[in-house]
Enzyme design. Structure first.
Site, PDB file in Angstrom:
ATOM      1  N   THR A   1      16.456  18.302 -19.351  1.00 10.97           N
ATOM      2  CA  THR A   1      15.233  17.901 -20.032  1.00 10.97           C
ATOM      3  C   THR A   1      14.047  18.610 -19.405  1.00 10.97           C
ATOM      4  O   THR A   1      13.919  18.650 -18.180  1.00 10.97           O
ATOM      5  CB  THR A   1      14.977  16.379 -20.010  1.00 10.97           C
ATOM      6  OG1 THR A   1      13.699  16.098 -20.571  1.00 10.97           O
ATOM      7  CG2 THR A   1      15.051  15.792 -18.609  1.00 10.97           C
TER       8      THR A   1
ATOM      9  N   GLU B   1       0.473  14.955 -23.847  1.00  6.96           N
ATOM     10  CA  GLU B   1       0.412  14.413 -25.208  1.00  6.96           C
ATOM     11  C   GLU B   1       0.435  12.887 -25.213  1.00  6.96           C
ATOM     12  O   GLU B   1      -0.039  12.249 -26.146  1.00  6.96           O
ATOM     13  CB  GLU B   1       1.591  14.939 -26.035  1.00  6.96           C
ATOM     14  CG  GLU B   1       2.951  14.489 -25.490  1.00  6.96           C
ATOM     15  CD  GLU B   1       4.136  15.056 -26.252  1.00  6.96           C
ATOM     16  OE1 GLU B   1       3.923  15.829 -27.203  1.00  6.96           O
ATOM     17  OE2 GLU B   1       5.285  14.719 -25.878  1.00  6.96           O
TER      18      GLU B   1
ATOM     19  N   ASP C   1      11.215  17.483 -19.595  1.00  4.31           N
ATOM     20  CA  ASP C   1      10.321  16.413 -19.146  1.00  4.31           C
ATOM     21  C   ASP C   1      10.503  16.061 -17.670  1.00  4.31           C
ATOM     22  O   ASP C   1       9.633  15.415 -17.073  1.00  4.31           O
ATOM     23  CB  ASP C   1      10.532  15.153 -19.988  1.00  4.31           C
ATOM     24  CG  ASP C   1      10.092  15.336 -21.421  1.00  4.31           C
ATOM     25  OD1 ASP C   1       9.039  15.975 -21.630  1.00  4.31           O
ATOM     26  OD2 ASP C   1      10.793  14.876 -22.330  1.00  4.31           O
TER      27      ASP C   1
ATOM     28  N   GLY D   1      16.039  17.096 -27.148  1.00  2.00           N
ATOM     29  CA  GLY D   1      15.221  18.296 -27.271  1.00  2.00           C
ATOM     30  C   GLY D   1      15.829  19.465 -26.518  1.00  2.00           C
ATOM     31  O   GLY D   1      16.216  19.320 -25.358  1.00  2.00           O
TER      32      GLY D   1
ATOM     33  N   ARG E   1       5.558  12.311 -22.691  1.00  2.00           N
ATOM     34  CA  ARG E   1       5.238  11.010 -23.274  1.00  2.00           C
ATOM     35  C   ARG E   1       4.778  10.033 -22.203  1.00  2.00           C
ATOM     36  O   ARG E   1       3.700   9.460 -22.282  1.00  2.00           O
ATOM     37  CB  ARG E   1       6.468  10.454 -23.998  1.00  2.00           C
ATOM     38  CG  ARG E   1       6.275   9.090 -24.650  1.00  2.00           C
ATOM     39  CD  ARG E   1       7.527   8.660 -25.362  1.00  2.00           C
ATOM     40  NE  ARG E   1       7.936   9.651 -26.339  1.00  2.00           N
ATOM     41  CZ  ARG E   1       7.455   9.725 -27.578  1.00  2.00           C
ATOM     42  NH1 ARG E   1       6.548   8.852 -27.981  1.00  2.00           N
ATOM     43  NH2 ARG E   1       7.877  10.665 -28.403  1.00  2.00           N
TER      44      ARG E   1
END
Length: 414
Positions: free
Chosen positions: A143, A249, A145, A14, A194
């Site tokens: 990232t 999410e 994340d 991503g 995630r």
């Protein structure tokens, strides 16, 4: 001094708002270190297998282009999600890659990416050592994340956190405007994440002198309880007419299902076995609306949080550039099979430095938010989390504006 051979660099996974700053760091440092050519893989390893690459000197002509590249979101070279096979099972793929690297006289291979990209670096460096190839393989962290092991944080996270916190403040202002004679409202924000809640936790940074910040924050590190959530929301609605909730999410209920799966979502699975997650906020908004009879709305930040180059953190841009350059320096000094990490030196004033770590200790490991950085109830983050994240959003990197819009550097294909 004789020129070194060539470098090749790719981008994977991503994109982020600062991934191209790392690319700029690789290119500029490679030129300064005496490398001859810097090739860019088009769409990562997947494109390289099709011999899709470009000489970056045909794209970057000046220091102004480098500055423009640092301000350009997404992956300038194009990205991919390609899983390399086990080194003992995919000989054809590996030999094809090394044949291309030999043809291009590549001395060092740089891959800018997250967990899956570091797995690629690990496998390629292992294969090179086993089969006597001379190329060096270095990982450049990236990232939003923020879930790469060992490094204090990852480039991309600070800018995404800045965008998320700023957007949360703006949404809170919006929700408070219509509270005089309107029905009570619950607004649910869905943030990427995630298994790790670093991004969702960043909504807490919205709490400032003039803003109360979100009311509830739910991270995927803790099992989500629908009934408990309903009761907490109901209690809050008795105290205030506008409630704002941030959810990752990837939050799951006790039986292991993602909340978004309760509405039948998450059917698509990528090559790494990751389910596509979307619809968490929409499901919870519908659930609370039915249960409590209140007005609800859901807002999914989606790709906006990773592409907002108009609101990058200067700390993030500078560190992304730093780790790209550090990877080149490491390769020039003979290192391989390693990833550049960021070490936090001080918080006030914020200072950091780059170092190296064995990629075998990083690939396929996942750094999650510590339990003690979340409150006892599991519905907010602690001051420790906020102290960790706040320095990473500092400073601005103003885009070059043309006719009122940010200008980007775009790949020119033949």
């Amino acid at each position: 001094m004789a020129k070194k051979r060539n470098i090749i660099v790719g981008q994977s996974g991503g994109p982020t708002a600062v991934i191209n700053s790392s690319l700029a760091g690789v290119y500029k440092t490679a030129k300064e270190r005496g490398f001859n050519k810097v090739y860019g893989m088009l769409h990562g390893v997947q494109g390289l297998l099709d011999e899709q690459y470009v000489d970056l000197s045909t794209q970057i002509h000046s220091d102004m282009d480098i500055e423009l590249l640092k301000r350009t979101p997404s992956a300038f070279l194009g990205s991919c999600r390609f899983k390399m096979p086990d080194i003992h099972e995919g000989a054809e793929i590996y030999e094809k890659i090394f044949k291309i690297l030999d043809k291009l006289e590549i001395e060092a291979f740089m891959y800018i990416g997250g967990n899956d990209s570091m797995d690629t670096i690990k496998k390629l460096s292992d294969y090179a050592i086993i089969h006597g190839h001379s190329q060096k393989f270095l990982g450049v962290p990236k990232t939003i994340d923020n879930d790469l092991a060992v490094t204090d944080h990852t480039p991309g996270y600070g800018s995404a956190a800045k965008y998320i916190a700023a957007s949360t403040k703006e949404i809170i202002r919006d929700t408070q405007a219509l509270t005089y004679n309107d029905r009570p409202t619950i607004t649910i924000l869905e943030i990427m994440g995630r298994n790790a809640g670093w991004l969702t936790g960043a909504t807490a940074l919205a709490k400032t002198e003039e803003c109360d910040g979100p009311d509830l924050i739910y991270l995927p590190e803790i099992v989500f309880n629908l009934e408990k959530f309903r009761n907490t929301a109901e209690t809050l609605l008795k105290k205030k007419k506008s409630v704002v909730v941030a959810v990752s999410e990837g939050i799951k209920i006790a039986d292991g299902r993602y909340v978004c799966e309760l509405s039948g979502g998450a059917d698509y699975v990528d090559p790494f076995g990751h389910k596509q997650l979307q619809g968490t906020a929409a499901y919870l908004a519908g659930y609370l609306g039915a249960e409590l009879g209140c007005k609800t709305r859901s807002i999914e930040f989606s790709t906006l949080q990773r592409s907002a180059s108009h609101m990058t953190s200067r700390v993030d841009v500078d560190e992304a550039f730093m780790v790209g350059g550090a990877a080149v320096k490491a390769a020039a000094e003979g290192d391989t099979g390693k990833m550049v990490t960021i070490d936090r030196i001080t918080d006030d004033p914020y200072m950091s430095s780059a170092s190296l770590f064995d990629v075998h200790r990083i690939a396929n490991a996942e750094k999650v938010v510590p339990r003690n950085w979340m409150n006892k109830e599991g519905n907010f983050v602690t001051d420790e989390f906020i102290a960790y994240a706040r320095p990473l959003i500092l400073g601005d990197y103003v885009p070059f504006m043309v006719n009122g819009l940010p200008q980007h550097l775009v790949l020119k294909k033949k």
